[in-house]
Scaffold this motif. Structure first.
Motif, PDB file in Angstrom:
ATOM      1  N   PHE A 133       1.046  -0.903   0.203  1.00 39.32           N
ATOM      2  CA  PHE A 133      -0.068   0.105  -0.259  1.00 39.32           C
ATOM      3  C   PHE A 133       0.607   0.841  -0.275  1.00 39.32           C
ATOM      4  O   PHE A 133       1.538   1.252   0.502  1.00 39.32           O
ATOM      5  N   GLY A 134       0.580   2.219  -0.942  1.00 38.82           N
ATOM      6  CA  GLY A 134       1.453   3.312  -0.777  1.00 38.82           C
ATOM      7  C   GLY A 134       2.713   3.392  -2.207  1.00 38.82           C
ATOM      8  O   GLY A 134       2.771   4.780  -2.722  1.00 38.82           O
ATOM      9  N   ALA A 135       2.285   2.436  -2.931  1.00 43.50           N
ATOM     10  CA  ALA A 135       3.388   2.192  -4.184  1.00 43.50           C
ATOM     11  C   ALA A 135       2.898   1.741  -5.148  1.00 43.50           C
ATOM     12  O   ALA A 135       3.278   2.135  -6.241  1.00 43.50           O
ATOM     13  N   GLY A 136       1.367   1.537  -5.721  1.00 42.39           N
ATOM     14  CA  GLY A 136       0.831   1.060  -6.845  1.00 42.39           C
ATOM     15  C   GLY A 136       0.021   2.067  -7.339  1.00 42.39           C
ATOM     16  O   GLY A 136       0.558   3.600  -7.271  1.00 42.39           O
ATOM     17  N   TYR A 137      -0.785   1.153  -8.059  1.00 42.17           N
ATOM     18  CA  TYR A 137      -1.758   2.034  -9.238  1.00 42.17           C
ATOM     19  C   TYR A 137      -2.315   3.661  -8.825  1.00 42.17           C
ATOM     20  O   TYR A 137      -2.658   4.717  -9.203  1.00 42.17           O
ATOM     21  N   LEU A 157       7.991   3.265   1.823  1.00 39.49           N
ATOM     22  CA  LEU A 157       7.287   3.622   2.848  1.00 39.49           C
ATOM     23  C   LEU A 157       8.501   3.807   4.901  1.00 39.49           C
ATOM     24  O   LEU A 157       8.012   4.845   5.488  1.00 39.49           O
ATOM     25  N   VAL A 158       8.754   2.270   4.851  1.00 40.35           N
ATOM     26  CA  VAL A 158       9.196   1.801   5.895  1.00 40.35           C
ATOM     27  C   VAL A 158      10.428   2.268   6.154  1.00 40.35           C
ATOM     28  O   VAL A 158      10.820   2.297   7.299  1.00 40.35           O
ATOM     29  N   ARG A 159      10.783   2.031   4.560  1.00 40.78           N
ATOM     30  CA  ARG A 159      12.228   2.610   5.168  1.00 40.78           C
ATOM     31  C   ARG A 159      13.503   4.011   5.608  1.00 40.78           C
ATOM     32  O   ARG A 159      12.486   4.911   5.344  1.00 40.78           O
ATOM     33  N   ALA A 169       5.383  11.701   8.683  1.00 37.42           N
ATOM     34  CA  ALA A 169       3.740  12.075   7.875  1.00 37.42           C
ATOM     35  C   ALA A 169       3.148  11.529   7.536  1.00 37.42           C
ATOM     36  O   ALA A 169       1.611  11.204   8.039  1.00 37.42           O
ATOM     37  N   ILE A 170       3.480  11.022   6.514  1.00 35.43           N
ATOM     38  CA  ILE A 170       2.484  10.178   5.255  1.00 35.43           C
ATOM     39  C   ILE A 170       2.363   8.792   6.542  1.00 35.43           C
ATOM     40  O   ILE A 170       0.866   8.516   6.611  1.00 35.43           O
ATOM     41  N   VAL A 171       2.855   8.102   6.551  1.00 31.00           N
ATOM     42  CA  VAL A 171       2.464   6.722   7.361  1.00 31.00           C
ATOM     43  C   VAL A 171       1.330   7.158   8.539  1.00 31.00           C
ATOM     44  O   VAL A 171       0.597   6.443   8.948  1.00 31.00           O
TER      45      VAL A 171
END
Length: 228
Positions: A133-137, A157-159, A169-171
């Motif tokens: 979630f957060g990396a796709g289309y 997002l975790v890295r 902030a995004i997470v």
């Protein structure tokens, strides 16, 4: 298949094992997935489900088992799940312990069709999840169309979330949305103690990643529990 644990750090228990496709020689998922085409997509998807269930039963898994599926391979939800149900019955694996993950990295041709798939799976008692979630289309648009039981935060997002105010902030925002919608969140790809501590401080308690265990080929790996 290789299996990687998803842990609940609140009580140091295994929440689930994700079944990850591998070649019969142990080759990685990317090499196998690169061979999928329109001619073999359905058979590949069905074979992976059956293999995951049979191995889970063989290994005596008593937690959830999370299986990735290809939504574009499912032509009719009720019919396509039949093979999975038959495999579970044959190997005496409870269907109530199955989670089906859709990866956000696969472009979904028909969102209404995907919604019907997820609704059918939930009707039959399976848990559903959005992977990466957060990396796709589709991002939040996909979440607006249907609400799964679980989302898995993409490792991008975790890295280094511990040193990135933007990722933090995004997470934090995603966690707020999921809390409002009663959706559980798994942080995947966690590799460092600093990432783990930052995510714990945000309220995450389901984790998957090398910090805890690497995938093990046709066996269950030993989990390392980090200190809080």
């Amino acid at each position: 298949m290789a299996f990687q644990p998803i842990v609940d750090v609140r009580n140091r228990e295994i929440f689930a094992y994700e079944a990850l496709v591998r070649g019969i020689d142990g080759s990685g998922a990317a090499e196998i997935l690169s061979q999928i085409n329109d001619d073999n997509r359905y058979q590949f998807d069905q074979t992976c489900r059956v293999k995951a269930v049979s191995l889970a039963a063989q290994l005596g898994i008593d937690s959830y088992v999370s299986i990735n599926f290809l939504p574009n391979a499912v032509y009719e939800p009720a019919a396509c799940i039949r093979t999975t149900l038959e495999a579970a019955q044959q190997h005496r694996f409870p269907t109530s312990q199955l989670i089906f993950e859709i990866t956000e990295n696969e472009r979904v041709v028909d969102k209404d069709h995907l919604k019907r798939i997820m609704q059918e799976y939930r009707r039959r008692g399976f848990k559903t999840a959005i992977d990466d979630f957060g990396a796709g289309y589709s991002g939040l648009n996909l979440l607006a169309d249907f609400q799964p039981d679980i989302i898995k935060l993409d490792m991008a997002l975790v890295r280094q979330i511990d040193t990135s105010p933007v990722r933090h902030a995004i997470v934090q925002g995603i966690l707020g949305v999921c809390q409002a919608l009663s959706i559980d969140v798994i942080a995947e790809g966690v590799e460092t103690h600093a990432e783990y501590r930052s995510l714990r401080a945000l309220g995450v308690h389901y984790f998957q990643g090398y910090l805890f265990a690497r995938p093990a080929f046709e066996q269950l790996p030993t989990v390392s529990w980090p200190a809080d």
